[in-house]
Design an enzyme around this catalytic site. Structure first.
Site, PDB file in Angstrom:
ATOM      1  N   HIS A 124      -4.038   6.697   1.326  1.00  0.00           N
ATOM      2  CA  HIS A 124      -4.275   5.382   0.734  1.00  0.00           C
ATOM      3  C   HIS A 124      -5.720   4.990   1.030  1.00  0.00           C
ATOM      4  CE1 HIS A 124      -4.218   1.258  -0.210  1.00  0.00           C
ATOM      5  NE2 HIS A 124      -4.141   0.824   1.044  1.00  0.00           N
ATOM      6  N   ASN A 182      -9.922  -1.126  -2.304  1.00  0.00           N
ATOM      7  CA  ASN A 182      -8.495  -0.917  -2.035  1.00  0.00           C
ATOM      8  C   ASN A 182      -7.681  -1.472  -3.200  1.00  0.00           C
ATOM      9  OD1 ASN A 182      -5.851  -1.089  -1.159  1.00  0.00           O
ATOM     10  ND2 ASN A 182      -6.324  -2.010   0.829  1.00  0.00           N
ATOM     11  N   CYS A 234       0.807  -1.231   0.000  1.00  0.00           N
ATOM     12  CA  CYS A 234       0.000   0.000   0.000  1.00  0.00           C
ATOM     13  C   CYS A 234       0.836   1.275   0.000  1.00  0.00           C
ATOM     14  CB  CYS A 234      -0.939   0.003   1.200  1.00  0.00           C
ATOM     15  SG  CYS A 234      -2.079  -1.369   1.107  1.00  0.00           S
TER      16      CYS A 234
HETATM   17  N1  ACO Z   1     -19.173  -9.368   5.889  1.00  0.00           N
HETATM   18  C1  ACO Z   1     -19.866  -9.600   7.029  1.00  0.00           C
HETATM   19  N2  ACO Z   1     -19.262  -9.802   8.219  1.00  0.00           N
HETATM   20  C2  ACO Z   1     -17.929  -9.762   8.262  1.00  0.00           C
HETATM   21  C3  ACO Z   1     -17.142  -9.542   7.101  1.00  0.00           C
HETATM   22  C4  ACO Z   1     -17.820  -9.341   5.881  1.00  0.00           C
HETATM   23  N3  ACO Z   1     -17.183  -9.088   4.727  1.00  0.00           N
HETATM   24  N4  ACO Z   1     -15.838  -9.556   7.451  1.00  0.00           N
HETATM   25  C5  ACO Z   1     -15.776  -9.801   8.773  1.00  0.00           C
HETATM   26  N5  ACO Z   1     -17.053  -9.926   9.264  1.00  0.00           N
HETATM   27  C6  ACO Z   1     -17.461 -10.189  10.641  1.00  0.00           C
HETATM   28  C7  ACO Z   1     -16.400 -10.867  11.462  1.00  0.00           C
HETATM   29  O1  ACO Z   1     -16.445 -12.261  11.293  1.00  0.00           O
HETATM   30  C8  ACO Z   1     -16.779 -10.436  12.856  1.00  0.00           C
HETATM   31  O2  ACO Z   1     -17.837 -11.234  13.306  1.00  0.00           O
HETATM   32  P1  ACO Z   1     -17.928 -11.696  14.864  1.00  0.00           P
HETATM   33  O3  ACO Z   1     -18.085 -10.424  15.632  1.00  0.00           O
HETATM   34  O4  ACO Z   1     -19.119 -12.575  14.883  1.00  0.00           O
HETATM   35  O5  ACO Z   1     -16.627 -12.407  15.149  1.00  0.00           O
HETATM   36  C9  ACO Z   1     -17.339  -9.026  12.673  1.00  0.00           C
HETATM   37  O6  ACO Z   1     -17.688  -8.932  11.280  1.00  0.00           O
HETATM   38  C10 ACO Z   1     -16.337  -7.937  13.013  1.00  0.00           C
HETATM   39  O7  ACO Z   1     -15.098  -8.242  12.386  1.00  0.00           O
HETATM   40  P2  ACO Z   1     -13.858  -7.279  12.488  1.00  0.00           P
HETATM   41  O8  ACO Z   1     -12.693  -7.879  11.767  1.00  0.00           O
HETATM   42  O9  ACO Z   1     -13.656  -6.860  13.912  1.00  0.00           O
HETATM   43  O10 ACO Z   1     -14.427  -6.027  11.663  1.00  0.00           O
HETATM   44  P3  ACO Z   1     -13.791  -4.606  11.467  1.00  0.00           P
HETATM   45  O11 ACO Z   1     -14.756  -3.581  11.862  1.00  0.00           O
HETATM   46  O12 ACO Z   1     -12.402  -4.521  12.041  1.00  0.00           O
HETATM   47  O13 ACO Z   1     -13.670  -4.515   9.878  1.00  0.00           O
HETATM   48  C11 ACO Z   1     -11.957  -4.611   8.218  1.00  0.00           C
HETATM   49  C12 ACO Z   1     -12.843  -5.400   9.176  1.00  0.00           C
HETATM   50  C13 ACO Z   1     -12.853  -3.893   7.242  1.00  0.00           C
HETATM   51  C14 ACO Z   1     -11.063  -5.571   7.481  1.00  0.00           C
HETATM   52  C15 ACO Z   1     -11.121  -3.580   9.031  1.00  0.00           C
HETATM   53  O14 ACO Z   1     -10.527  -4.214  10.140  1.00  0.00           O
HETATM   54  C16 ACO Z   1     -10.036  -2.905   8.237  1.00  0.00           C
HETATM   55  O15 ACO Z   1     -10.289  -2.175   7.298  1.00  0.00           O
HETATM   56  N6  ACO Z   1      -8.751  -3.085   8.637  1.00  0.00           N
HETATM   57  C17 ACO Z   1      -7.625  -2.417   8.031  1.00  0.00           C
HETATM   58  C18 ACO Z   1      -7.400  -2.759   6.592  1.00  0.00           C
HETATM   59  C19 ACO Z   1      -6.104  -2.112   6.104  1.00  0.00           C
HETATM   60  O16 ACO Z   1      -5.876  -0.938   6.292  1.00  0.00           O
HETATM   61  N7  ACO Z   1      -5.240  -2.904   5.502  1.00  0.00           N
HETATM   62  C20 ACO Z   1      -3.955  -2.367   5.099  1.00  0.00           C
HETATM   63  C21 ACO Z   1      -3.910  -2.050   3.692  1.00  0.00           C
HETATM   64  S1  ACO Z   1      -4.001  -3.435   2.643  1.00  0.00           S
HETATM   65  C22 ACO Z   1      -2.382  -3.852   2.168  1.00  0.00           C
HETATM   66  O17 ACO Z   1      -1.415  -3.417   2.682  1.00  0.00           O
HETATM   67  C23 ACO Z   1      -2.246  -4.873   1.145  1.00  0.00           C
END
Ligand code: ACO
Length: 337
Positions: A262, A292, A115
């Site tokens: 980003h 992304n 990223c």
């Molecule tokens: N649809 C429905 N439910 C989902 C999904 C989905 N697509 N994905 C996860 N859930 C569920 C999980 O299973 C969890 O359920 P539970 O509470 O029953 O266990 C619940 O939703 C919450 O999951 P979290 O992982 O805590 O959700 P969060 O609010 O953190 O969102 C996300 C997840 C969107 C991935 C977020 O954490 C995020 O954006 N993180 C950072 C991403 C990033 O910046 N990456 C770096 C860049 S990428 C790179 O470098 C290649």
């Protein structure tokens, strides 16, 4: 002194749009969840008919940037290609892109900074320009994520956020004493957090890169992400590195006309804005359309910001920032001439 000046920008996304609703056909997710947690409405994914690799998407973006700059491929004296999804293990996508542009001797360098590929790439281009090693550089960020995602419910946290796409900049060395061009970069990496976001296979640290007997459904083929962990890191590190870049540039936050972060998650960028007490319109978002696109995300957003007239007047100050796998993170500041 030589300054790095953007002469043209371009982008390309494969035509096939995948909406959040489309994803519900093969995994347990919902439009509401994805919009609320990420800000994403849709993304573009390659199809079997496209047969696009990252270098092919990058070539389309490069041609647009070259047209805008009024350059031909033969004018280039250096190519920098950033991707985490290379067409093949080796050679690098920069060589493939140069081949697509019918070049046969122009140096091409690949960057694997995920990223922050654009931030590292722009800083590298600037170093080549300042040292006199190059004067007309093509910087490309391109990704084909969709062919490497786990499209079952198991992979939903990662799969819903990634889109395919490419963007390119033509960057020229200009001799001037004015405070223009890329005026500051702050870059960091911490491999202690490499496990937080990774794809393990194929792996040269295994005696067989594709071990015997494992299925193509093995989770190690697909990206793993500690989403909440990365989220917290981003919200903490992005404001910090923004201040570092501003300090290097001798500027205040109020001097910045637009911040292009980003596009990993709209909520990360909103939390970043709140932490820095920024008005909402100072931060550029286009994640709703593309998801992304990793190395392509910042230059794609920059291209849109320029094309829509949001930024680009003489003296406009734009700040780029991002954090991703590595972990790597950084920020840089560009002033339009
Ligand atoms: N649809 C429905 N439910 C989902 C999904 C989905 N697509 N994905 C996860 N859930 C569920 C999980 O299973 C969890 O359920 P539970 O509470 O029953 O266990 C619940 O939703 C919450 O999951 P979290 O992982 O805590 O959700 P969060 O609010 O953190 O969102 C996300 C997840 C969107 C991935 C977020 O954490 C995020 O954006 N993180 C950072 C991403 C990033 O910046 N990456 C770096 C860049 S990428 C790179 O470098 C290649």
């Amino acid at each position: 002194m030589k300054k790095s000046i953007i002469r043209g920008s371009g982008f390309f996304v494969p035509p096939h749009i995948v909406t959040n609703e489309d994803l519900t056909q093969f995994m347990d997710t919902s439009d509401e969840w994805i919009r609320q947690r990420t800000g994403i409405h849709q993304r573009h994914w390659v199809t079997e008919e496209d047969m696009y690799g990252a270098s092919d998407l990058g070539t389309h973006a490069a041609r647009m940037a070259l047209d805008k700059a009024g350059w031909g491929p033969e004018d280039l004296d250096f190519i920098i290609f950033a991707t985490l999804s290379p067409d093949i293990m080796f050679p690098g996508g920069g060589c493939l892109l140069a081949r697509n542009l019918e070049l046969n001797a122009t140096p091409a360098l690949d960057i694997r900074q995920q990223c922050t590929g654009f931030l590292y790439g722009f800083a590298t281009a600037d170093s080549y320009i300042k040292s006199g090693l190059a004067s007309k550089i093509l910087l490309v960020g391109a990704e084909v994520h969709s062919t490497g995602l786990d499209k079952s419910t198991r992979g939903r946290d990662v799969t819903v956020i990634f889109g395919d796409g490419a963007a390119a900049l033509c960057i020229e060395a200009v001799d001037t004493d004015e405070n223009v061009g890329l005026i500051a970069s702050a870059l960091h990496a911490d491999g202690h957090f490499a496990e937080a976001l990774k794809t393990e296979l194929p792996a040269s640290n295994l005696i067989k890169r594709l071990p015997d007997g494992i299925s193509t459904d093995d989770p190690r083929y697909f990206p793993f992400m500690d989403g909440p962990g990365i989220f917290k890191k981003a919200v903490r590190m992005l404001p910090k590195v923004t201040k570092e870049a501003l300090e290097k540039a001798g500027l205040a936050l109020s001097d910045v006309d637009l911040i292009i972060p980003h596009q990993a998650n709209k909520r990360i960028n909103q939390a970043y804005g709140q932490f820095l007490k920024l008005p909402e319109d100072k931060i550029f978002h286009n994640i709703e359309k593309y998801g992304n696109t990793t190395a392509a995300s910042i230059p794609l957003a920059l291209h849109e910001a320029i094309e829509t007239g949001r930024i680009g007047k003489s003296g406009d100050v734009v700040l780029f920032t991002g954090l991703g796998a590595g972990l790597t993170w950084g920020a840089s500041i560009y002033i339009f001439p």
